[in-house]
Write an enzyme that holds these catalytic residues in place. Sequence first.
Site, PDB file in Angstrom:
ATOM      1  N   THR A   1      31.503  32.446  35.916  1.00  0.00           N
ATOM      2  CA  THR A   1      31.413  32.317  37.379  1.00  0.00           C
ATOM      3  C   THR A   1      29.951  32.086  37.770  1.00  0.00           C
ATOM      4  O   THR A   1      29.038  32.296  36.958  1.00  0.00           O
ATOM      5  CB  THR A   1      31.904  33.606  38.072  1.00  0.00           C
ATOM      6  OG1 THR A   1      30.998  34.670  37.721  1.00  0.00           O
ATOM      7  CG2 THR A   1      33.320  33.980  37.658  1.00  0.00           C
TER       8      THR A   1
ATOM      9  N   GLY B   1      37.322  38.657  31.244  1.00  0.00           N
ATOM     10  CA  GLY B   1      36.911  37.351  31.770  1.00  0.00           C
ATOM     11  C   GLY B   1      35.409  37.213  31.619  1.00  0.00           C
ATOM     12  O   GLY B   1      34.916  36.759  30.582  1.00  0.00           O
TER      13      GLY B   1
ATOM     14  N   GLU C   1      34.143  28.636  33.196  1.00  0.00           N
ATOM     15  CA  GLU C   1      33.043  28.623  32.205  1.00  0.00           C
ATOM     16  C   GLU C   1      31.871  29.492  32.648  1.00  0.00           C
ATOM     17  O   GLU C   1      30.710  29.102  32.539  1.00  0.00           O
ATOM     18  CB  GLU C   1      32.638  27.184  31.881  1.00  0.00           C
ATOM     19  CG  GLU C   1      33.808  26.470  31.220  1.00  0.00           C
ATOM     20  CD  GLU C   1      33.470  25.203  30.477  1.00  0.00           C
ATOM     21  OE1 GLU C   1      32.307  25.017  30.097  1.00  0.00           O
ATOM     22  OE2 GLU C   1      34.395  24.408  30.275  1.00  0.00           O
TER      23      GLU C   1
ATOM     24  N   GLY D   1      37.540  15.307  60.621  1.00  0.00           N
ATOM     25  CA  GLY D   1      38.262  15.973  61.717  1.00  0.00           C
ATOM     26  C   GLY D   1      39.640  16.416  61.260  1.00  0.00           C
ATOM     27  O   GLY D   1      39.830  16.815  60.105  1.00  0.00           O
TER      28      GLY D   1
HETATM   29  C1  LIG Z   1      41.688  26.878  36.421  1.00  0.00           C
HETATM   30  C2  LIG Z   1      41.022  27.733  35.390  1.00  0.00           C
HETATM   31  C3  LIG Z   1      40.856  27.238  34.100  1.00  0.00           C
HETATM   32  C4  LIG Z   1      40.275  28.039  33.115  1.00  0.00           C
HETATM   33  N1  LIG Z   1      40.198  27.551  31.841  1.00  0.00           N
HETATM   34  C5  LIG Z   1      39.792  28.384  30.828  1.00  0.00           C
HETATM   35  C6  LIG Z   1      39.856  27.959  29.465  1.00  0.00           C
HETATM   36  O1  LIG Z   1      40.242  26.816  29.164  1.00  0.00           O
HETATM   37  N2  LIG Z   1      39.509  28.842  28.499  1.00  0.00           N
HETATM   38  C7  LIG Z   1      39.077  30.107  28.786  1.00  0.00           C
HETATM   39  O2  LIG Z   1      38.760  30.857  27.843  1.00  0.00           O
HETATM   40  N3  LIG Z   1      39.015  30.543  30.070  1.00  0.00           N
HETATM   41  C8  LIG Z   1      39.357  29.716  31.097  1.00  0.00           C
HETATM   42  N4  LIG Z   1      39.304  30.141  32.405  1.00  0.00           N
HETATM   43  C9  LIG Z   1      38.896  31.508  32.685  1.00  0.00           C
HETATM   44  C10 LIG Z   1      37.557  31.613  33.393  1.00  0.00           C
HETATM   45  O3  LIG Z   1      36.522  31.331  32.488  1.00  0.00           O
HETATM   46  C11 LIG Z   1      37.475  33.016  33.995  1.00  0.00           C
HETATM   47  O4  LIG Z   1      38.370  33.040  35.111  1.00  0.00           O
HETATM   48  C12 LIG Z   1      36.085  33.383  34.425  1.00  0.00           C
HETATM   49  O5  LIG Z   1      35.250  33.533  33.310  1.00  0.00           O
HETATM   50  C13 LIG Z   1      36.072  34.695  35.243  1.00  0.00           C
HETATM   51  O6  LIG Z   1      36.800  35.701  34.614  1.00  0.00           O
HETATM   52  P1  LIG Z   1      37.891  36.520  35.462  1.00  0.00           P
HETATM   53  O7  LIG Z   1      38.761  35.538  36.134  1.00  0.00           O
HETATM   54  O8  LIG Z   1      38.516  37.505  34.552  1.00  0.00           O
HETATM   55  O9  LIG Z   1      37.051  37.254  36.580  1.00  0.00           O
HETATM   56  P2  LIG Z   1      36.272  38.660  36.434  1.00  0.00           P
HETATM   57  O10 LIG Z   1      35.381  38.600  35.247  1.00  0.00           O
HETATM   58  O11 LIG Z   1      37.233  39.765  36.537  1.00  0.00           O
HETATM   59  O12 LIG Z   1      35.366  38.624  37.741  1.00  0.00           O
HETATM   60  C14 LIG Z   1      35.782  39.022  39.031  1.00  0.00           C
HETATM   61  C15 LIG Z   1      34.585  38.891  39.970  1.00  0.00           C
HETATM   62  O13 LIG Z   1      33.527  39.765  39.526  1.00  0.00           O
HETATM   63  C16 LIG Z   1      32.329  39.016  39.329  1.00  0.00           C
HETATM   64  N5  LIG Z   1      31.582  39.647  38.226  1.00  0.00           N
HETATM   65  C17 LIG Z   1      32.064  40.017  37.009  1.00  0.00           C
HETATM   66  N6  LIG Z   1      31.072  40.578  36.284  1.00  0.00           N
HETATM   67  C18 LIG Z   1      29.948  40.548  37.041  1.00  0.00           C
HETATM   68  C19 LIG Z   1      28.592  40.964  36.862  1.00  0.00           C
HETATM   69  N7  LIG Z   1      28.186  41.531  35.724  1.00  0.00           N
HETATM   70  N8  LIG Z   1      27.704  40.778  37.885  1.00  0.00           N
HETATM   71  C20 LIG Z   1      28.104  40.196  39.036  1.00  0.00           C
HETATM   72  N9  LIG Z   1      29.372  39.781  39.281  1.00  0.00           N
HETATM   73  C21 LIG Z   1      30.277  39.949  38.283  1.00  0.00           C
HETATM   74  C22 LIG Z   1      32.781  37.597  39.007  1.00  0.00           C
HETATM   75  O14 LIG Z   1      31.773  36.656  39.270  1.00  0.00           O
HETATM   76  C23 LIG Z   1      33.986  37.476  39.967  1.00  0.00           C
HETATM   77  O15 LIG Z   1      33.513  37.142  41.250  1.00  0.00           O
HETATM   78  C24 LIG Z   1      39.836  29.338  33.427  1.00  0.00           C
HETATM   79  C25 LIG Z   1      39.977  29.829  34.731  1.00  0.00           C
HETATM   80  C26 LIG Z   1      40.574  29.050  35.702  1.00  0.00           C
HETATM   81  C27 LIG Z   1      40.749  29.618  37.096  1.00  0.00           C
END
Ligand SMILES: Cc1cc2nc3c(=O)[nH]c(=O)nc-3n(C[C@H](O)[C@H](O)[C@H](O)COP(=O)(O)OP(=O)(O)OC[C@H]3O[C@@H](n4cnc5c(N)ncnc54)[C@H](O)[C@@H]3O)c2cc1C
Length: 390
Positions: free
Chosen positions: A372, A139, A370, A346
């Site tokens: 976090t 991600g 896009e 409320g």
């Molecule tokens: C409704 C929805 C639509 C989406 N649409 C698309 C899409 O169209 N195309 C696409 O490619 N993706 C899409 N995504 C994916 C989205 O981009 C990812 O969910 C996001 O990039 C986070 O990746 P992850 O969920 O694997 O979380 P992880 O990367 O596993 O992160 C878990 C936690 O760790 C934190 N974290 C991770 N690395 C670090 C770091 N180095 N320092 C500090 N904190 C960190 C993150 O902020 C998060 O809080 C979508 C997600 C959702 C929920």
Amino acid sequence: MPDRAPQPVDRQLPTDEARDLISLVRDIAGREIAPKAAGEEDAAHFPREVFTLLSDAGLLGLPYDSEYGGGDQPYEVYLQVLEELAAARLTVGLGVSVHTLACYALAAHGAKQQQVEHLPAMLGGGLLGAYCLSEPSSGSDAASLRTRAVRDGDGWILTGTKAWITHGGIADFYTVMARTGEEGPRGITAFLVPGDAEGLSAAAPERKMGLKGSPTAQVHLDGVRVGDDRRIGEEGQGFAIALSALDSGRLGIAACAIGLAQAALDEAVAYVTGRQQFGRPVSDFQGLRFMLADMATQIEAGRALYLAAARLRDAGRPFAPQAAMAKLHCTDAAMRVTTDAVQLLGGYGYTADFPVERYMREAKVLQIVEGTNQIQRMVIARHLAGPEGR
Ligand SMILES: Cc1cc2nc3c(=O)[nH]c(=O)nc-3n(C[C@H](O)[C@H](O)[C@H](O)COP(=O)(O)OP(=O)(O)OC[C@H]3O[C@@H](n4cnc5c(N)ncnc54)[C@H](O)[C@@H]3O)c2cc1C
């Protein structure tokens, strides 16, 4: 209760054409989008017909070249259109933003012949796009993606699973980042995969907290064959393309967040000026007045921030840290403003009789997609202090 038509925001727009565009969008939003938002979100219904309407109206390719069916609009204008759409329904504003993101690779890095062949249908021919970077195990660390593209004669065979794909299963084309070489960012290449390609399938949509009308699904690529004419840019350039697409895409998310926050504020103002307690409207109480003032201030600051970044982009100047700041500020603001809107209503705010509980659930996802908001802080800090671990 159906959502109200968004309240008109007083906008500074650069041209008469842009003013006409905003009027057109407000008309479509008030007539075709807002009235159906609550019921269709509840039913997890994706309004494909609205996207057809937007495409016919020239609203699905606004920031791209008119030579290929785009609208030739500066980002400053395109983002305000997104804000208006998101105020009416986030599924639509975000959907247009993701579609624009999916078109970016080809529009910015495609060969002329590819652009002539594919872009007109993507920008104004009714097609809907998806952007495929994330995977189940990658991600935030997107450069570790595992989907592979292997050379096969004059084409490529793609195998792997993409996760969290907005419009997964309903898109007409998928911009897919796949590994063609070494581990890490330099081994990734971008491809344009048709939605009906043999071997491409989608899982059932994720069951999400909000944004239920917008399908998000895993997309499986099981030996999907595409010609080399569907490779976008050079081999190994895909990750750089994906990241530069996200710089612009984050501005879209920022604009959507401000639209959502504005809708929540409008709803809260309408409610507190009508609701009577202790013999007067609750909007007489200073505690609530100060909340409204803080909500409006966060929204105006967010709008100014995304527009400042957009104007840098429009001027051809670097804008990546400003885009990350806009995404961070605007989506955090949307979370706070929508949460406060629930408080201002409320007990009624906690029910589905009013849209603010939905807005609050929808705001949450904008802090995640896009990149976090932790990742946005990393991007901003890198521009200040250089890469980590130097
Ligand atoms: C409704 C929805 C639509 C989406 N649409 C698309 C899409 O169209 N195309 C696409 O490619 N993706 C899409 N995504 C994916 C989205 O981009 C990812 O969910 C996001 O990039 C986070 O990746 P992850 O969920 O694997 O979380 P992880 O990367 O596993 O992160 C878990 C936690 O760790 C934190 N974290 C991770 N690395 C670090 C770091 N180095 N320092 C500090 N904190 C960190 C993150 O902020 C998060 O809080 C979508 C997600 C959702 C929920």
